[in-house]
Design a protein around this motif. Sequence first.
Motif, PDB file in Angstrom:
ATOM      1  N   LEU A 155       6.637 -10.867   0.524  1.00 29.35           N
ATOM      2  CA  LEU A 155       6.700  -9.464   0.133  1.00 29.35           C
ATOM      3  C   LEU A 155       6.053  -8.492   1.143  1.00 29.35           C
ATOM      4  O   LEU A 155       6.957  -7.515   1.342  1.00 29.35           O
ATOM      5  N   PHE A 156       4.934  -8.721   1.414  1.00 27.57           N
ATOM      6  CA  PHE A 156       4.037  -7.670   1.982  1.00 27.57           C
ATOM      7  C   PHE A 156       4.798  -7.396   3.317  1.00 27.57           C
ATOM      8  O   PHE A 156       5.162  -6.497   3.982  1.00 27.57           O
TER       9      PHE A 156
ATOM     10  N   LEU B  32       7.995  -5.878   3.975  1.00 26.00           N
ATOM     11  CA  LEU B  32       7.805  -4.179   3.518  1.00 26.00           C
ATOM     12  C   LEU B  32       7.382  -3.630   4.805  1.00 26.00           C
ATOM     13  O   LEU B  32       7.902  -2.601   5.310  1.00 26.00           O
TER      14      LEU B  32
ATOM     15  N   TYR C  11      10.404   4.816 -17.675  1.00 27.62           N
ATOM     16  CA  TYR C  11      10.399   3.614 -16.881  1.00 27.62           C
ATOM     17  C   TYR C  11      11.794   3.136 -16.711  1.00 27.62           C
ATOM     18  O   TYR C  11      12.083   2.785 -15.747  1.00 27.62           O
TER      19      TYR C  11
ATOM     20  N   ALA D  30      16.306   3.643  -9.179  1.00 24.89           N
ATOM     21  CA  ALA D  30      16.346   2.737  -7.834  1.00 24.89           C
ATOM     22  C   ALA D  30      17.461   1.867  -7.526  1.00 24.89           C
ATOM     23  O   ALA D  30      17.945   1.827  -6.710  1.00 24.89           O
TER      24      ALA D  30
ATOM     25  N   GLY E 152      20.140   2.077  -4.572  1.00 30.51           N
ATOM     26  CA  GLY E 152      20.027   1.011  -3.556  1.00 30.51           C
ATOM     27  C   GLY E 152      21.176  -0.114  -3.820  1.00 30.51           C
ATOM     28  O   GLY E 152      21.245  -0.976  -3.189  1.00 30.51           O
TER      29      GLY E 152
ATOM     30  N   ALA F  20      16.782   2.489   6.492  1.00 32.79           N
ATOM     31  CA  ALA F  20      16.180   1.453   5.616  1.00 32.79           C
ATOM     32  C   ALA F  20      14.640   1.999   5.230  1.00 32.79           C
ATOM     33  O   ALA F  20      14.465   1.705   3.846  1.00 32.79           O
TER      34      ALA F  20
ATOM     35  N   LEU G 278      15.041   3.922   2.038  1.00 28.40           N
ATOM     36  CA  LEU G 278      14.883   3.304   0.958  1.00 28.40           C
ATOM     37  C   LEU G 278      13.942   2.357   0.485  1.00 28.40           C
ATOM     38  O   LEU G 278      13.516   2.325  -0.607  1.00 28.40           O
ATOM     39  N   ALA G 279      13.130   2.136   1.526  1.00 30.06           N
ATOM     40  CA  ALA G 279      11.849   1.289   1.243  1.00 30.06           C
ATOM     41  C   ALA G 279      10.923   2.131   0.450  1.00 30.06           C
ATOM     42  O   ALA G 279      10.278   1.875  -0.555  1.00 30.06           O
TER      43      ALA G 279
ATOM     44  N   ALA H 281      11.638   2.709  -2.994  1.00 30.47           N
ATOM     45  CA  ALA H 281      11.016   1.511  -3.633  1.00 30.47           C
ATOM     46  C   ALA H 281       9.586   1.708  -3.991  1.00 30.47           C
ATOM     47  O   ALA H 281       9.114   1.237  -5.108  1.00 30.47           O
TER      48      ALA H 281
ATOM     49  N   THR I 290       9.088   4.084  -6.528  1.00 35.00           N
ATOM     50  CA  THR I 290       9.317   3.501  -7.898  1.00 35.00           C
ATOM     51  C   THR I 290       8.200   2.625  -8.315  1.00 35.00           C
ATOM     52  O   THR I 290       7.898   2.644  -9.688  1.00 35.00           O
ATOM     53  N   LEU I 291       7.681   1.945  -7.507  1.00 38.59           N
ATOM     54  CA  LEU I 291       6.688   0.966  -7.800  1.00 38.59           C
ATOM     55  C   LEU I 291       5.400   1.640  -8.517  1.00 38.59           C
ATOM     56  O   LEU I 291       4.684   1.291  -9.415  1.00 38.59           O
TER      57      LEU I 291
ATOM     58  N   LYS J   6       6.244   3.241 -11.670  1.00 35.74           N
ATOM     59  CA  LYS J   6       5.903   2.214 -12.793  1.00 35.74           C
ATOM     60  C   LYS J   6       4.577   1.840 -13.224  1.00 35.74           C
ATOM     61  O   LYS J   6       4.276   1.806 -14.061  1.00 35.74           O
ATOM     62  N   SER J   7       3.777   1.830 -11.969  1.00 34.02           N
ATOM     63  CA  SER J   7       2.330   1.392 -12.359  1.00 34.02           C
ATOM     64  C   SER J   7       1.649   2.584 -13.376  1.00 34.02           C
ATOM     65  O   SER J   7       0.930   2.136 -14.328  1.00 34.02           O
TER      66      SER J   7
ATOM     67  N   TRP K 109       0.121   2.305 -17.081  1.00 36.56           N
ATOM     68  CA  TRP K 109      -0.944   2.653 -17.224  1.00 36.56           C
ATOM     69  C   TRP K 109      -1.108   3.384 -18.423  1.00 36.56           C
ATOM     70  O   TRP K 109      -1.769   3.608 -19.416  1.00 36.56           O
TER      71      TRP K 109
END
Lengths: 278, 301
Positions: free
Chosen positions: B44-45, B48, B215, B222, B226, B265, B268-269, B272, B275-276, B279-280, B284
């Motif tokens: 993942l990391f 990215l 949410y 997203a 995408g 790209a 778009l990243a 993302a 979005t994350l 979402k967090s 919360w």
Amino acid sequence: MSTAFFRKHNVLPGFNISLGYTLLYLCLVVLIPLSAAFLKTHSMGWEAFWATVTTPRVIASYKLSFGTSLLAGAINAVFGLLVAWVLVRYEFWGRRFIDALVDLPFALPTAVAGIALTSLYAGNGWIGQFFEPYGIRIAFTPLGILVALTFIGLPFVVRTVQPVLEDLETELEEAAASLGADRLQTFLRVILPAVGPALITGFALAFARAVGEYGSVIFIAGNVPMVSEITPLLIITKLEQYDYVGATAIAVSMLVVSFVLLLIINLLQGWTKKRKEA
Amino acid sequence: MSGATSTLTAHSAPGARAPSATTEPFIVRAILIGIALLFLGLFLFVPLISVFYEALKKGFDVYWAALIEPDAVSAIKLTLLTAAIAVPLNLVFGVAAAWAIAKFQFRGKQFLITLIDLPFSVSPVIAGLIYVLIFGAQGWFGTYLQDNDIKIIFAVPGIVLATIFVTFPFVARELIPLMEAQGSEEEEAARVLGANGFQIFWNVTLPNIKWGLLYGVILCNARAMGEFGAVSVVSGHIRGLTNTLPLHVEIVYNEYNFTAAFATASLLALLALVTLVLKSVVEWRSARVIDADAATENVQK
């Protein structure tokens, strides 16, 4: 048929309009278009359909798509469980960040994932260069497809297992420990059976997603017919050759598999819910 | 105050305070955390980070030039337009479906939920294909559309339709379990007090579901921006006309213009990442609402 038979009495307004709109929109956007695929194959007859979906090239693509998806699902089941366990049970620096990062494959467009993974796992890429000297090529081989499908499927397993692990009562583990079980025994006999249904559900969700995946795979796959050509790509190839009937036949065979998978997932989720309530 | 403290305890791992009988020795914990982080890092990391690295490798000027190129700009516009149509339509549907399913008991409800989930289990490529079968030149309405000079496939309407299909379940899926869990006592009370349907929804239901709704919209957006496979089938890849951002990435990449591909790209990243983060934040906030509710209930007891 009386209204009472169809639904129970309720003082709240808006049932007819909300359900009516839901059904209308569902039919227009999903059901009627999907039925188009089945009607199209209906016109070609059973024998022609069967002949189209069993040519060697199509069979090879099924083997590749389902094989790599199963394997990716299995990898995700193992590492997804580990990630969920670490996130729920351990306290470490950056845990909240990692927790948020797990959803990246949901949020990152597949084409971006595709080109990023390809450049990383190519022979001269950051990760691929460590495998190249041993003659292991990852990008442009079925191994690359496996990498992409593992990326796509990871959050499905983590996000289905995580809530179950969070709800798991530690009393059971304490009981196991006081009866003389060591941690490994407790894990295998107490924890694993409890998260089992969720783990299988997560695996099935990851598998179902992987079978249909297109965007992230086509960049890294190499797309050689019979070797690294996934079924969704074959549908596109047929479309580009204006073979609409052939493309639809393959699509229908995949749809049938997807529907069966969806049914299994629904049963599994019902099972998990029941266990949770019990 | 009590809300804040309960948030803290809710977010610390249960293992942290648990007796040693229910956790592992330090060395085992360290190894497990290490393997998990290595796996997430590799899968993942690093991917990215590599998007941004590849995009900026040749300097900011090259990066910027790739983004303001006319084809890229028109791809950005089309992507925004598609999301601006698809997301509100699916939002209205999601709210209607959740209202019918969560607030009323009727036959075939479970089956309806399964049907709503259907687009998630259909391959994106097939999602595009079915619209070609209906609106394409050889499709059901092919002749009619051609006679009236209406283009749907290989044009913007087709892209929007395919996007609506793949993002169809997102909002409904978030709202149904949320509204089912909340029950309908508050709405019924409002009804008894004389509120009409719209007032009930606006003043009672909406404040309760706003975070879940947000949410669902974030995830829907997203995916709408995408989506690649479904859009790729119906787009026809006409540069400057029917290319969305993900399709533009593919075209530029296949021309071996890697820096420009990664530059597009990276947009778009970024989407993302936003979005994350959102979402967090939403999670919360909704956790805080739940904690606050629990705290009030405790006080009342």
